[in-house]
Design an enzyme around this catalytic site. Structure first.
Site, PDB file in Angstrom:
ATOM      1  N   HIS A  49       0.843  -1.260  -0.139  1.00  0.00           N
ATOM      2  CA  HIS A  49      -0.096  -0.060  -0.259  1.00  0.00           C
ATOM      3  C   HIS A  49       0.750   1.319   0.059  1.00  0.00           C
ATOM      4  O   HIS A  49       1.975   1.263   0.439  1.00  0.00           O
ATOM      5  CB  HIS A  49      -0.945   0.081   1.222  1.00  0.00           C
ATOM      6  CG  HIS A  49      -0.367   0.163   2.497  1.00  0.00           C
ATOM      7  ND1 HIS A  49      -0.127   1.099   3.327  1.00  0.00           N
ATOM      8  CD2 HIS A  49       0.068  -0.922   3.206  1.00  0.00           C
ATOM      9  CE1 HIS A  49       0.364   1.016   4.271  1.00  0.00           C
ATOM     10  NE2 HIS A  49       0.678  -0.308   4.415  1.00  0.00           N
ATOM     11  N   ASP A  51      -0.266   4.377   0.817  1.00  0.00           N
ATOM     12  CA  ASP A  51      -0.968   5.322   1.762  1.00  0.00           C
ATOM     13  C   ASP A  51      -0.173   5.209   3.133  1.00  0.00           C
ATOM     14  O   ASP A  51       0.398   4.056   3.203  1.00  0.00           O
ATOM     15  CB  ASP A  51      -2.160   5.171   1.891  1.00  0.00           C
ATOM     16  CG  ASP A  51      -2.743   3.967   2.629  1.00  0.00           C
ATOM     17  OD1 ASP A  51      -2.379   2.832   2.086  1.00  0.00           O
ATOM     18  OD2 ASP A  51      -3.496   3.633   3.466  1.00  0.00           O
ATOM     19  N   ASP A  82       6.482   1.395   6.431  1.00  0.00           N
ATOM     20  CA  ASP A  82       5.118   1.110   6.411  1.00  0.00           C
ATOM     21  C   ASP A  82       4.384   1.995   5.460  1.00  0.00           C
ATOM     22  O   ASP A  82       3.722   3.006   5.868  1.00  0.00           O
ATOM     23  CB  ASP A  82       4.441   1.154   7.944  1.00  0.00           C
ATOM     24  CG  ASP A  82       2.909   0.747   7.785  1.00  0.00           C
ATOM     25  OD1 ASP A  82       2.545  -0.086   6.929  1.00  0.00           O
ATOM     26  OD2 ASP A  82       2.153   0.923   8.704  1.00  0.00           O
ATOM     27  N   GLU A 116      -5.022   1.141   3.083  1.00  0.00           N
ATOM     28  CA  GLU A 116      -4.654   0.062   4.110  1.00  0.00           C
ATOM     29  C   GLU A 116      -4.765   0.851   5.404  1.00  0.00           C
ATOM     30  O   GLU A 116      -5.210  -0.043   6.427  1.00  0.00           O
ATOM     31  CB  GLU A 116      -3.379  -0.486   4.071  1.00  0.00           C
ATOM     32  CG  GLU A 116      -2.720  -1.733   4.796  1.00  0.00           C
ATOM     33  CD  GLU A 116      -2.361  -1.360   6.195  1.00  0.00           C
ATOM     34  OE1 GLU A 116      -2.521  -2.353   7.025  1.00  0.00           O
ATOM     35  OE2 GLU A 116      -2.173  -0.227   6.319  1.00  0.00           O
ATOM     36  N   GLU A 117      -4.309   1.913   5.598  1.00  0.00           N
ATOM     37  CA  GLU A 117      -4.534   2.695   7.011  1.00  0.00           C
ATOM     38  C   GLU A 117      -5.876   2.975   7.498  1.00  0.00           C
ATOM     39  O   GLU A 117      -5.783   3.448   8.542  1.00  0.00           O
ATOM     40  CB  GLU A 117      -3.591   3.816   6.814  1.00  0.00           C
ATOM     41  CG  GLU A 117      -2.096   3.651   6.781  1.00  0.00           C
ATOM     42  CD  GLU A 117      -1.258   2.870   7.700  1.00  0.00           C
ATOM     43  OE1 GLU A 117      -2.110   2.405   8.873  1.00  0.00           O
ATOM     44  OE2 GLU A 117       0.058   2.430   7.496  1.00  0.00           O
ATOM     45  N   ASP A 143       4.344  -5.941   4.382  1.00  0.00           N
ATOM     46  CA  ASP A 143       3.986  -5.135   5.608  1.00  0.00           C
ATOM     47  C   ASP A 143       3.906  -5.656   6.764  1.00  0.00           C
ATOM     48  O   ASP A 143       3.284  -5.682   7.483  1.00  0.00           O
ATOM     49  CB  ASP A 143       2.537  -4.629   4.945  1.00  0.00           C
ATOM     50  CG  ASP A 143       2.271  -3.315   5.796  1.00  0.00           C
ATOM     51  OD1 ASP A 143       2.724  -2.866   6.681  1.00  0.00           O
ATOM     52  OD2 ASP A 143       1.076  -2.773   5.877  1.00  0.00           O
TER      53      ASP A 143
END
Length: 224
Positions: A49, A51, A82, A116-117, A143
């Site tokens: 991801h 984001d 991340d 994702e976040e 991740d």
């Protein structure tokens, strides 16, 4: 967010991918690409991801949050671990393989999302609608964590999450412990009992049906 998605797409193009989609969603774009030029070879699906968590409060940063800075051999910036760092590693590794051989040695599919976040809502919908398209022999997700610097690590399982809100209704006002203590159950006592009963003394989940459909590891045979 849209610039980040386009950056991912451009780097996939540099890695030799010709089938690239920047998929619009209700929130942030999702990038999908595939290279299926190795008939008979395995297919690997990479996930990541682009984001990141918000960078605020900005005044606590030693260097600008979105300008990668090397200090003492480490890269400092929002998302280096991340998950922009891992995404970058995968893209550059694929690019290097393509430049070295002119093509990838296996079939590769890539999904890089932008939510994702915040729960990956759009990813869930994309997966449900594209199960055949995403079919692969292996899924690589970076991740995750490493045991330590210079220690290769493979994470082979992650726990999922479920969220619940529990509301207990008790007396409308405070009750004198000397008069009502023991006769009227404290709501806090009930709540702690609920949590305590979720596992047994061996930490096995006691919720009925929790382990349904889960394959257990075969028991090791005794040494002779």
């Amino acid at each position: 967010m849209e610039r980040a998605a386009r950056w991912v797409a451009d780097n996939l193009r540099s890695a030799g991918f010709s089938a690239i989609e920047v998929v619009p969603t209700e929130m942030h774009p999702l990038v999908y690409a595939e290279s299926l030029q190795a008939p008979g070879k395995p297919t690997v699906l990479f996930y990541g991801h682009y984001d990141v968590q918000p960078a605020e409060p900005l005044h606590l940063w030693t260097s600008p949050a979105f300008e990668p800075t090397v200090r003492d051999g480490n890269i400092y910036a929002r998302g280096t671990a991340d998950d922009k760092g891992q995404v970058h590693i995968h893209l550059k590794a694929l690019q290097a393989l393509h430049e070295l051989n002119g093509k990838l040695p296996i079939n590769v599919k890539v999904v890089i999302e932008g939510e994702e976040e915040v729960g990956s809502v759009s990813l869930w919908n994309f997966v449900q609608q594209n199960k055949e398209k995403l079919a692969a022999d292996a899924l690589v997700v970076s991740d995750t964590s490493m045991l330590g610097k210079g220690v290769p690590s493979i994470t082979y399982g992650l726990r999922g999450l479920n969220y619940y809100q529990i509301e207990l209704t008790g007396p409308e006002c405070d009750l004198h412990s000397g008069v009502y203590g023991g006769a009227v159950t404290n709501a806090l006592k009930i709540l702690t009992e609920l949590f305590a009963k979720l596992h047994d003394k061996n930490f096995r989940v006691t919720v009925p049906g929790f382990y349904d459909g889960i394959s257990s590891f075969p028991k090791k045979s005794a040494k002779r």
